[in-house]
Scaffold this active site. Structure first.
Site, PDB file in Angstrom:
ATOM      1  N   GLY A   1       0.810  -1.206   0.000  1.00 24.41           N
ATOM      2  CA  GLY A   1       0.000   0.000   0.000  1.00 24.41           C
ATOM      3  C   GLY A   1       0.842   1.253   0.000  1.00 24.41           C
ATOM      4  O   GLY A   1       1.325   1.719  -1.041  1.00 24.41           O
ATOM      5  N   CYS A   2       1.037   1.813   1.186  1.00 26.14           N
ATOM      6  CA  CYS A   2       1.685   3.121   1.278  1.00 26.14           C
ATOM      7  C   CYS A   2       3.168   3.084   0.962  1.00 26.14           C
ATOM      8  O   CYS A   2       3.721   4.077   0.469  1.00 26.14           O
ATOM      9  CB  CYS A   2       1.430   3.718   2.661  1.00 26.14           C
ATOM     10  SG  CYS A   2      -0.328   4.088   2.944  1.00 26.14           S
TER      11      CYS A   2
END
Length: 218
Positions: free
Chosen positions: A151-152
């Site tokens: 994700g991030c």
């Protein structure tokens, strides 16, 4: 016969970008949400091992004056800052300011001189001042750690490269809810956007840097 995919990737994407001359260590979204078993974002062992590695890298960075950046996700009630990301990802409510799950992971409270970046979207660079701050400090290499790998961390990796920084992802200091997306995203980032290295290699590299005042130019 189709070419073996390992050989295919090595031939197409086998280039290394290197560490650059002036790095900064970025610790992405190490929040209590990933360490609370009652939270939908709980990431278990992957988050635990990533944090332990990131903390060791943080100590090494401080010893040599490498700037340290901590990022956090934060929203007001209702999440208006999150736009469509908030609409899509229900667990973002864990990052509303004041919620225990929005706090820093154990051992990661910001120290004097560290840079804290608040963000509303996956990338540490999107909608934040991180890129100009790093440029102001003369940084050419963003060393990325954090949660989650798929994700991030991945979003920040792509944006670091897109903003002109050499991106280095420390695989041991990144974690995810499941090992499969963790491994797959490390593989893909290493192929296209960054050099993925182990903690030992990064510690060895940091040890070669002369101690200097954090924030010094050049």
């Amino acid at each position: 016969m189709p070419e073996d995919l390992t050989l295919n990737y090595a031939r197409a994407y086998g280039r290394r970008a290197g560490f650059g001359r002036r790095p900064a260590l970025v610790l992405i979204d190490f929040a209590m949400a990933y360490y609370d078993p009652g939270c939908p974002l709980y990431a278990g062992e992957g988050a635990e091992t990533a944090l332990a590695s990131a903390l060791r890298l943080r100590e090494a960075a401080h010893r040599t004056g490498v700037p340290v950046v901590l990022t956090r996700v934060t929203y007001s009630p209702g999440g208006v800052e999150g736009g469509r990301f908030w609409d899509k990802a229900a667990p973002l409510s864990c990052f509303v300011a004041g919620e225990a799950t929005a706090g820093w992971a154990p051992g990661l409270e910001p120290r004097e001189g560290e840079i804290v970046v608040s963000k509303h979207y996956p990338s540490a660079f999107f909608g934040t001042a991180l890129a100009p701050m790093l440029t102001r400090l003369g940084i050419d290499n963003a060393i990325l750690t954090g949660l989650t790998t798929s994700g991030c961390v991945r979003a920040s990796c792509v944006d670091a490269m897109s903003h002109g920084f050499l991106a280095t992802v420390v695989g041991d200091a990144c974690g995810d809810r499941h090992p499969d997306p963790h491994r797959a995203n490390l593989f893909d980032m290493d192929a296209k956007y960054a050099d993925v290295v182990g903690e030992a290699e990064m510690l060895e590299h940091l040890a070669t840097l002369a101690p200097r005042r954090a924030g010094a130019m050049g």
